[in-house]
Design an enzyme around this catalytic site. Structure first.
Site, PDB file in Angstrom:
ATOM      1  N   SER A 209       0.762  -1.064  -0.005  1.00 31.40           N
ATOM      2  CA  SER A 209      -0.043  -0.112  -0.050  1.00 31.40           C
ATOM      3  C   SER A 209       0.912   1.135  -0.006  1.00 31.40           C
ATOM      4  O   SER A 209       2.208   1.197   0.001  1.00 31.40           O
ATOM      5  CB  SER A 209      -1.173   0.035   1.264  1.00 31.40           C
ATOM      6  OG  SER A 209      -0.241   0.049   2.569  1.00 31.40           O
TER       7      SER A 209
ATOM      8  N   THR B 259     -11.993  -8.460  -5.896  1.00 35.23           N
ATOM      9  CA  THR B 259     -13.341  -8.178  -5.375  1.00 35.23           C
ATOM     10  C   THR B 259     -13.312  -6.519  -5.404  1.00 35.23           C
ATOM     11  O   THR B 259     -14.152  -6.108  -4.526  1.00 35.23           O
ATOM     12  CB  THR B 259     -13.619  -8.669  -3.998  1.00 35.23           C
ATOM     13  OG1 THR B 259     -12.395  -8.444  -3.033  1.00 35.23           O
ATOM     14  CG2 THR B 259     -13.700 -10.210  -4.015  1.00 35.23           C
TER      15      THR B 259
ATOM     16  N   GLU C  81     -18.979  -3.005 -16.767  1.00 37.34           N
ATOM     17  CA  GLU C  81     -20.291  -3.722 -15.758  1.00 37.34           C
ATOM     18  C   GLU C  81     -21.536  -3.413 -16.383  1.00 37.34           C
ATOM     19  O   GLU C  81     -21.710  -1.848 -16.783  1.00 37.34           O
ATOM     20  CB  GLU C  81     -20.115  -3.683 -14.483  1.00 37.34           C
ATOM     21  CG  GLU C  81     -18.794  -4.518 -13.943  1.00 37.34           C
ATOM     22  CD  GLU C  81     -18.445  -4.194 -12.236  1.00 37.34           C
ATOM     23  OE1 GLU C  81     -18.166  -5.015 -11.858  1.00 37.34           O
ATOM     24  OE2 GLU C  81     -19.377  -3.187 -11.911  1.00 37.34           O
TER      25      GLU C  81
ATOM     26  N   HIS D  78     -20.233  -8.998  -9.138  1.00 33.74           N
ATOM     27  CA  HIS D  78     -20.107  -7.864  -8.026  1.00 33.74           C
ATOM     28  C   HIS D  78     -20.995  -7.784  -7.071  1.00 33.74           C
ATOM     29  O   HIS D  78     -22.011  -6.884  -6.706  1.00 33.74           O
ATOM     30  CB  HIS D  78     -20.463  -6.412  -8.914  1.00 33.74           C
ATOM     31  CG  HIS D  78     -19.575  -5.429  -8.293  1.00 33.74           C
ATOM     32  ND1 HIS D  78     -19.122  -4.394  -9.143  1.00 33.74           N
ATOM     33  CD2 HIS D  78     -19.322  -4.906  -7.156  1.00 33.74           C
ATOM     34  CE1 HIS D  78     -18.484  -3.407  -8.340  1.00 33.74           C
ATOM     35  NE2 HIS D  78     -18.781  -3.920  -7.082  1.00 33.74           N
TER      36      HIS D  78
END
Length: 314
Positions: A178, A230, A261, A280
């Site tokens: 990160s 995810t 999407e 999703h």
């Protein structure tokens, strides 16, 4: 005037009953607008005060026709489906709900990981079709255990940290990458990709992270590695992932998000024996809906009373 709140998403009977309870308690009107029902959305834009936003993109054109709108409240965390510049220009506040779906998404990432490692869909297909035993021995030889695996998390927010706890409970070793490099377990991105058995994405989609996993970075991963996403579909070059899987340069993938999407599943990626896909819905549990409704009501009260809105980003 009665405050109109628009929930722009699918709502089942139990959720609609909860909306009715909120309406009765506060004297508000809550309108459920299904995704894709543009005519219904158009009919309420001019009246709405609050927009409870799920996934369908909110554009400048929408905001231009919503003069009474005071707050867009994202049910979740990611803000890439909202035109934030337009909202700021028009004086519309934007807030999200960090942590509201952390448990749900972390559990779904675990589900996808295990399903990919153990080839669950293929076993389900064969068993439900009455294929019986013995099961193809080669399929079993492709199954792997989460215990003892090295998992690399890209992003280390609330969801990733909850996922890390679950993974460690299974006996996996967890590293992360990160922007903050001062926490235990941090690894440079290229190093993490090269050494992880499982790579899981947990970063927002923005200009810095779009196609984060491109041809070059996917090539850094081990041929035995698995990718879990995810977070947001735009983080991955899906064509590059498809090609890597077809060549055997990657063992599998568990994908809940796509770009665009809804995904039409035209690439061959969905037919790969090591791939599991879901639409999703990693965030979608009753507990998440209840937490989100509580936060949504609190924000609506703040708008009504002129007080500070929690987790405001615009």
């Amino acid at each position: 005037m009665t405050m109109l709140i628009v929930y722009h998403g699918e709502a089942g009977p139990a959720q609609r009953r909860r909306f009715a309870e909120v309406e009765a308690q506060h004297g508000w009107r809550i309108e459920v607008v299904a995704p894709g029902d543009d005519r219904h959305l158009e009919s309420v834009l001019g009246e709405m005060t609050l927009w409870w936003h799920v996934l369908t993109p909110i554009t400048d054109e929408h905001l231009a026709r919503a003069p009474r709108l005071r707050l867009i409240h994202k049910w979740g965390v990611g803000l890439n489906t909202i035109d934030l510049d337009s909202a700021a220009k028009r004086g519309v506040a934007v807030a999200n709900m960090p942590g509201s779906n952390a448990s749900a998404v972390a559990e779904h990432a675990t589900l996808l990981t295990l399903a990919v490692l153990r080839r669950l869909p293929r076993y389900h297909e064969r068993t439900s079709a009455g294929a019986g035993w013995p099961i193809d021995a080669a399929l079993g030889e492709g199954c792997r255990e989460l215990s003892g695996s090295v998992v690399g998390l890209i992003g280390y927010g609330a969801i990733a940290q909850r996922f890390a706890q679950i993974l460690e409970g299974f006996g996996a070793t967890v590293y992360h990458h990160s922007r903050r490099d001062d926490r235990a377990g941090w690894r440079p991105l290229e190093d993490l990709l090269a050494h992880a058995d499982i790579v899981s994405l947990h970063v927002p989609l923005d200009a810095d992270t779009e196609r984060l996993l491109d041809v070059r970075r996917i090539a850094r991963m081990k041929p035995s590695a698995v990718l879990i996403n995810t977070a947001r579909g735009g983080l991955v070059d899906l064509a590059a992932l498809d090609a890597a899987l077809a060549r055997g340069d990657l063992a599998g993938a568990g994908l809940d998000t796509f770009d665009p999407e809804p995904w039409d599943a035209t690439p061959s990626i969905a037919r790969h024996p090591g791939v599991v896909v879901t639409p999703h819905i990693a965030w979608l549990t009753w507990e998440t809906l209840e937490r989100s409704l509580d936060l949504g009501v609190a924000a609506a009260l703040a708008v009504r009373d002129g007080t500070d809105i929690a987790n405001r980003v615009v």
